[in-house]
Design an enzyme around this catalytic site. Sequence first.
Site, PDB file in Angstrom:
ATOM      1  CG  ASP A   1      -4.321   2.132  12.628  1.00 16.68           C
ATOM      2  OD1 ASP A   1      -4.234   2.279  13.990  1.00 16.68           O
ATOM      3  OD2 ASP A   1      -3.770   0.882  12.414  1.00 16.68           O
TER       4      ASP A   1
ATOM      5  NE  ARG B   1      -0.872   2.394  13.271  1.00 15.66           N
ATOM      6  CZ  ARG B   1      -0.280   1.723  13.106  1.00 15.66           C
ATOM      7  NH1 ARG B   1       0.565   2.237  13.871  1.00 15.66           N
ATOM      8  NH2 ARG B   1      -0.780   0.387  12.523  1.00 15.66           N
TER       9      ARG B   1
ATOM     10  CB  SER C   1      -4.213  -7.187   7.355  1.00 18.61           C
ATOM     11  OG  SER C   1      -3.721  -5.799   7.671  1.00 18.61           O
TER      12      SER C   1
ATOM     13  CG  ASP D   1      -2.244  -0.974   1.380  1.00 15.42           C
ATOM     14  OD1 ASP D   1      -2.445  -1.654   0.043  1.00 15.42           O
ATOM     15  OD2 ASP D   1      -2.352  -1.278   2.752  1.00 15.42           O
TER      16      ASP D   1
END
Length: 420
Positions: free
Chosen positions: A124, A95, A175, A15
């Site tokens: 996220d 994050r 994932s 990605d």
Amino acid sequence: MASPKVVLAYSGGLDTSVAIPWLKEKKGLDVVAVTVDVGQPVDLDRVRAKALASGAVAAYVADARREFADSFLAPALRANALYEGVYPLSTALARPLIGRHMVEVARREGASAVAHGCTGKGNDQVRFDLSTTSLAPDLAVIAPAREWGMTREEEIHYAREHGIPVDATKASPYSTDENLWGRSVECGILEDPAVEPPEEAYGWTVSPIAAPDVPASVTVDFAQGLPIAVDGSALPFHEIVLRMNRLAGAHGVGRIDHVESRVVGIKSREVYECPAAIALIRAHQALESLVLPRDVLDFKRSVEQRYAQLIYDGLWFTPLRTALEGFVAATQARIDGSVTLKLYKGSATVTARSSPHSLYQAALATYSTGDRFRQEMAEGFIYVWGLPARTWAAQQPTATAPAPSAVPTAPAPQPVADRP
Ligand code: ARG
């Protein structure tokens, strides 16, 4: 004239690699890649090289493991932070740290925007966007995956067209996201919450069934609510976390299977492996039970729950987080001592605890010789303590009349009476 710059949080995966040419092509932006090491198992030199090979004009790599442990995991541990009572917030805690690094690089590079690879369905994106908005309200945030609408196959095609190396061996149905505090797993068969996660979904922990038949004991020393040593060896906090991940993971500790409530309203099934987080939180709670008075423990639980939720919700850089941490810090001054955990087939059980500030008084607790508790005082205490309940009950005389079968055959103890 040079193009304006965007700072991209770069993982090295498909990605974020595809995002580099996409940001150039669709937005006319030069991409500066930033990869923050929070303990994920990647070769950072290769990630950096891949960013440049994918078209980034610069690629930064920051080792933030210590900063992550000391500034994010430490307050989370002191607050026993568990979202919905079960998830130690491993992904969520990383994050804001990554966000802060992105903003710092954006300032250094004079960038006008930051970008990340999150989709429009997850938590996220909320965490990155809110971290940026709080620290640098003037920076735009671009999330290519929210806009491009490509399937995985289309992304692979786009990558090939743009000369991006595609790792075809990485055909995992899952994932994952990893850092010091845990491993998050989603997608594939895990999307069916009625199906048990297959063993292959796990990467850090052995199956409790296959775990050793002999339990292991581990003793953690704490100072002011933070671990300072494991089995007598003093280590920095981030190394204690690494060691506990190995030790507890080898006994199948830390597997979490959770249907969680995302910020955007979606229920999702998430599997986590957080051996160190689970073992250390349990040990920390045991020490707090020994040292803190009941009312502090009780009030702290409500603070912990609120604190966990705000971390989940992406509100790290807000005054509520600072204020709640202030309360938690005030409770930790005496959280010194040792806790022993027994690790056995998926469980981490506290078997011993001690502290120089323990409120446990043998002379008060004992049922054997040496008892100094004045039991005769209890009656008067209960007379006063029970006054509201008695007053309330007296207002409903019929409800309090004993049923015939409940009339005692032996003489009943005399109730403590109010004065006439
Ligand atoms: N649901 C978790 C959270 O919101 C973790 C998601 C992590 N991403 C992943 N690819 N597993 O914190």
